[in-house]
Design an enzyme around this catalytic site. Structure first.
Site, PDB file in Angstrom:
ATOM      1  CD  GLU A  53      -5.569   6.349   2.981  1.00  7.54           C
ATOM      2  OE1 GLU A  53      -5.908   5.263   2.487  1.00  7.54           O
ATOM      3  OE2 GLU A  53      -4.393   6.625   3.257  1.00  7.54           O
TER       4      GLU A  53
ATOM      5  NE  ARG B 167      -5.432  -2.295   7.430  1.00  4.68           N
ATOM      6  CZ  ARG B 167      -4.516  -2.401   8.400  1.00  4.68           C
ATOM      7  NH1 ARG B 167      -4.884  -2.739   9.613  1.00  4.68           N
ATOM      8  NH2 ARG B 167      -3.234  -2.184   8.134  1.00  4.68           N
TER       9      ARG B 167
ATOM     10  CB  THR C 246      -6.800   1.412   0.954  1.00  6.82           C
ATOM     11  OG1 THR C 246      -8.116   1.215   1.456  1.00  6.82           O
ATOM     12  CG2 THR C 246      -5.840   1.610   2.105  1.00  6.82           C
TER      13      THR C 246
ATOM     14  CB  SER D  56       4.476   4.302   7.794  1.00  9.14           C
ATOM     15  OG  SER D  56       3.451   5.163   8.186  1.00  9.14           O
ATOM     16  CG  HIS D  57       1.209   2.072  10.552  1.00 10.79           C
ATOM     17  ND1 HIS D  57       1.263   2.191   9.188  1.00 10.79           N
ATOM     18  CD2 HIS D  57       0.645   0.875  10.794  1.00 10.79           C
ATOM     19  CE1 HIS D  57       0.738   1.113   8.629  1.00 10.79           C
ATOM     20  NE2 HIS D  57       0.349   0.297   9.585  1.00 10.79           N
TER      21      HIS D  57
ATOM     22  NE  ARG E 255       4.910   0.480   4.974  1.00 13.48           N
ATOM     23  CZ  ARG E 255       4.030   1.246   5.569  1.00 13.48           C
ATOM     24  NH1 ARG E 255       3.520   0.901   6.722  1.00 13.48           N
ATOM     25  NH2 ARG E 255       3.640   2.373   5.026  1.00 13.48           N
TER      26      ARG E 255
ATOM     27  CE  LYS F 226       6.534   6.443   3.417  1.00 11.23           C
ATOM     28  NZ  LYS F 226       5.335   7.048   4.058  1.00 11.23           N
TER      29      LYS F 226
ATOM     30  CB  THR G 263      -0.904   0.014   1.254  1.00 14.33           C
ATOM     31  OG1 THR G 263      -1.555  -1.244   1.387  1.00 14.33           O
ATOM     32  CG2 THR G 263      -1.955   1.109   1.165  1.00 14.33           C
TER      33      THR G 263
ATOM     34  CB  SER H 240      -5.628   4.319   8.168  1.00  9.15           C
ATOM     35  OG  SER H 240      -5.306   5.066   7.005  1.00  9.15           O
TER      36      SER H 240
ATOM     37  CG  ASP I  37       2.199   9.383   6.734  1.00 10.38           C
ATOM     38  OD1 ASP I  37       2.134   8.827   7.853  1.00 10.38           O
ATOM     39  OD2 ASP I  37       2.412   8.766   5.671  1.00 10.38           O
TER      40      ASP I  37
ATOM     41  CG  ASP J   4       5.537   7.974   7.761  1.00  7.71           C
ATOM     42  OD1 ASP J   4       4.660   7.693   8.607  1.00  7.71           O
ATOM     43  OD2 ASP J   4       5.316   7.944   6.535  1.00  7.71           O
TER      44      ASP J   4
ATOM     45  CG  ASP K   4       2.437   7.825  11.111  1.00  3.37           C
ATOM     46  OD1 ASP K   4       2.713   9.035  10.950  1.00  3.37           O
ATOM     47  OD2 ASP K   4       2.385   7.017  10.166  1.00  3.37           O
TER      48      ASP K   4
END
Ligand code: VG1
Ligand code: CO
Length: 543
Positions: free
Chosen positions: A363, A496, A344, A113-114, A22, A126, A18, A365, A281, A279, A277
């Site tokens: 979003e 999810r 997403t 990220s998270h 990672r 990324k 997404t 999230s 964002d 990073d 989070d």
């Protein structure tokens, strides 16, 4: 300058998800692993010769090593100006801004990220393109294809760069600039928001707690909230980026930002609590005793954005990801502007923003952002909230209630089932997909299925089609369940389940989310056979 060619071989597992590639840190520590991926990005990128690239990360473990590799590979691939955040630090929205401001070819963001960090945690890379946004699918697909055939990467032999001192170094014919990670971003925020109004509120006693979760937002939040807006020292908590995020999980939800949540629900709560989070964002917003669901936050920001100078002219349109609640749609309707529903991931907002078809995106999230950059932006959302509250002079809670009284309320919750055996998760989704045709008309308790589909998106700007973006089950009366598999996890599969019910303004708008969604929660298991497929009777994380 001598370019060195290092022979290599494909790894086969370098498919971006997404948001970037990672993997566990140990995977990235394999010789050639990061190098192959970065080289693959450059192999499918045009206009590198004499171009500019931005490099930075969220400060997690392994960041500094990959930054040195990335600088060398960038020089060897022809970039002539390389902008690197001091200390290797740049938040995702700050990278987006630097790319745009410096007309860079692109940027590498070293972050998962998270996801948790540290030697046993996750690492990620990324790639953002020249508009400042995440590489769109056609680019990530080309990168992945290249990783499957790569047989060499390019580098130059240089010493390691001192990342901790702002400087400009000439290296192998390129200029490497170690830049202040915060300055340009903070200046951009000053152009968008009414800092005077926020300062006045702070001077009159408005209080806040900001949890940077030991991640990248700390330096940005300290400079903007404490130094520029006058919130007292200590307003920013956990403000120093740590390689392991203090052994915590830098995902700003009610589970991982527990301390902040408990503070906001207690008697000592400041006027607003916020977190970001790994990073930088994402954003979490909590009022005194009042959690704001991210989908609601998007709608509330959109409805009030005109109160901030950067959005005084109004919004062109709103975009939200498909699993995000329809709260923003009600605002768009009232403002008489279009609302777009995308798959997403922030990469799907890029074209709409570039074409000036939307101004604000979000979003469920906990990501919200606007056309000021091409990423979601945690601090931006917090500042927009502060700006709105400073002008309207109301509490978070009364702003929320006022909003629901006007637009109705989309009760919303997300259930995550983590670390499932991938084959079982796939089987659940495949069975659900196979049952779509027969679902309409079926009853689950008091709910009747009206329609069911597997979401497919046609980008209105370039016509690109993205299929298989999540299964939607729509019930009579406007309730909805969405099922999809995560594309950011590194351990097994994550299912999810997104649950949503709309109550009109004249309905029950001050209810408990869990009670209001009880029928839907029961229906989710019945529709998808969650327990039957994966043996779980309750989710791991509820947000
Ligand atoms: C998750 C979120 C998605 C977000 C993505 C990247 O993806 O659901 O909305 O864009 O993370 O966010 P998934 O595929 O795991 O559901 V970030 O802040 O981790 O870059
Ligand atoms: Co993030």
């Amino acid at each position: 300058m001598t370019i060195k060619t290092v022979p290599s071989a494909p790894f086969g597992d370098q498919e971006p998800g997404t948001s970037g590639l990672r993997k566990k840190v140990q995977v990235f520590q394999q010789p050639n692993y990061a190098e192959n991926f970065i080289q693959s990005i450059f192999d499918v990128t045009d206009d590198k010769a004499n171009g500019t690239i931005v490099i930075g990360g969220d400060g997690r473990y392994h960041n500094r090593i990959v930054i040195q590799q990335a600088i060398r590979i960038s020089i060897a691939n022809g970039f002539r100006r390389i902008l690197v955040g001091q200390g290797g630090i740049l938040s995702t929205p700050a990278v987006s801004h630097l790319i745009r401001k410096n007309k860079a070819v692109g940027g590498l963001i070293l972050s998962a990220s998270h996801n948790p960090g540290g030697p046993d945690g996750d690492f990620g890379i990324k790639y953002n393109i020249s508009n400042g946004g995440p590489a769109p699918e056609k680019v990530t697909e080309a990168i992945y294809a290249r990783t499957k055939t790569i047989d060499r990467w390019l580098t130059v032999e240089t010493i390691d760069i001192d990342l901790d001192r702002q400087s400009e170094i000439s290296l192998a014919g390129a200029s490497v600039q170690i830049v202040d990670p915060v300055a340009d971003y903070a200046a951009l925020m000053e152009t968008l928001f009414d800092f005077d109004a926020i300062r006045t509120a702070v001077n009159s006693g408005f209080t806040m707690a900001f949890d940077a979760m030991h991640a990248v937002t700390g330096p940005y939040a300290t400079e903007i909230l404490e130094n520029r807006l006058g919130f007292p020292p200590g307003t920013v908590r956990n403000g120093i980026p740590l390689e392991n995020f203090g052994h915590q999980h830098p995902d700003p939800n009610l589970v991982n930002a527990r301390e902040l949540h408990d503070l906001m629900m207690g008697p000592q709560a400041p006027d607003i609590g916020a977190a970001s989070d790994g990073d930088g964002d994402r954003n979490l917003i909590i009022g005194k005793g009042c959690f704001i669901a991210p989908s609601d936050s998007l709608a509330m920001l959109a409805a009030n954005a005109h109160l901030a100078p950067g959005y005084a002219a109004g919004l062109k349109g709103i975009a939200r990801s498909m699993p995000t609640s329809a709260a923003a749609d009600h605002v768009a309707e009232a403002l008489n502007i279009p609302c777009f529903e995308t798959p997403t991931g922030w990469k799907f907002f890029g074209n709409l923003l570039d074409a000036d078809m939307v101004t604000i995106c979000g979003e469920e999230s906990a990501g919200t952002g606007s056309n000021h950059v091409r990423e979601k932006d945690g601090l931006w959302a917090v500042l927009l909230w502060l700006n709105i509250l400073a002008i309207r002079k109301v509490s978070v809670e009364s702003l929320a209630q006022d909003h629901w009284t006007r637009f109705g309320r989309n009760y919303y919750v997300r259930h995550d089932y983590e670390a499932i055996e991938p084959a079982r998760a796939e089987a659940l989704m495949a069975e659900l997909d196979g049952s779509l045709g027969s679902l309409p008309g079926t009853k689950f308790g008091p709910l009747t299925v009206e329609a069911a589909d597997n979401f497919s998106y046609v980008d209105p700007v370039d016509g690109m089609v993205s299929d298989n973006q999540g299964i939607r089950i729509l019930f009579a009366g406007g309730s909805r369940i969405v099922f999809r598999l995560s594309g950011t996890g590194t351990k097994g599969a994550t299912l999810r389940v997104y649950l949503e019910r709309y109550e009109p303004a004249e309905g029950e708008i001050i209810g408990q989310t869990s009670e209001m969604l009880a029928d839907l929660i029961a229906a989710a298991d019945d529709c998808a056979g969650i327990e039957r497929h994966i043996g779980r009777t309750a989710p791991d994380v509820v947000t």
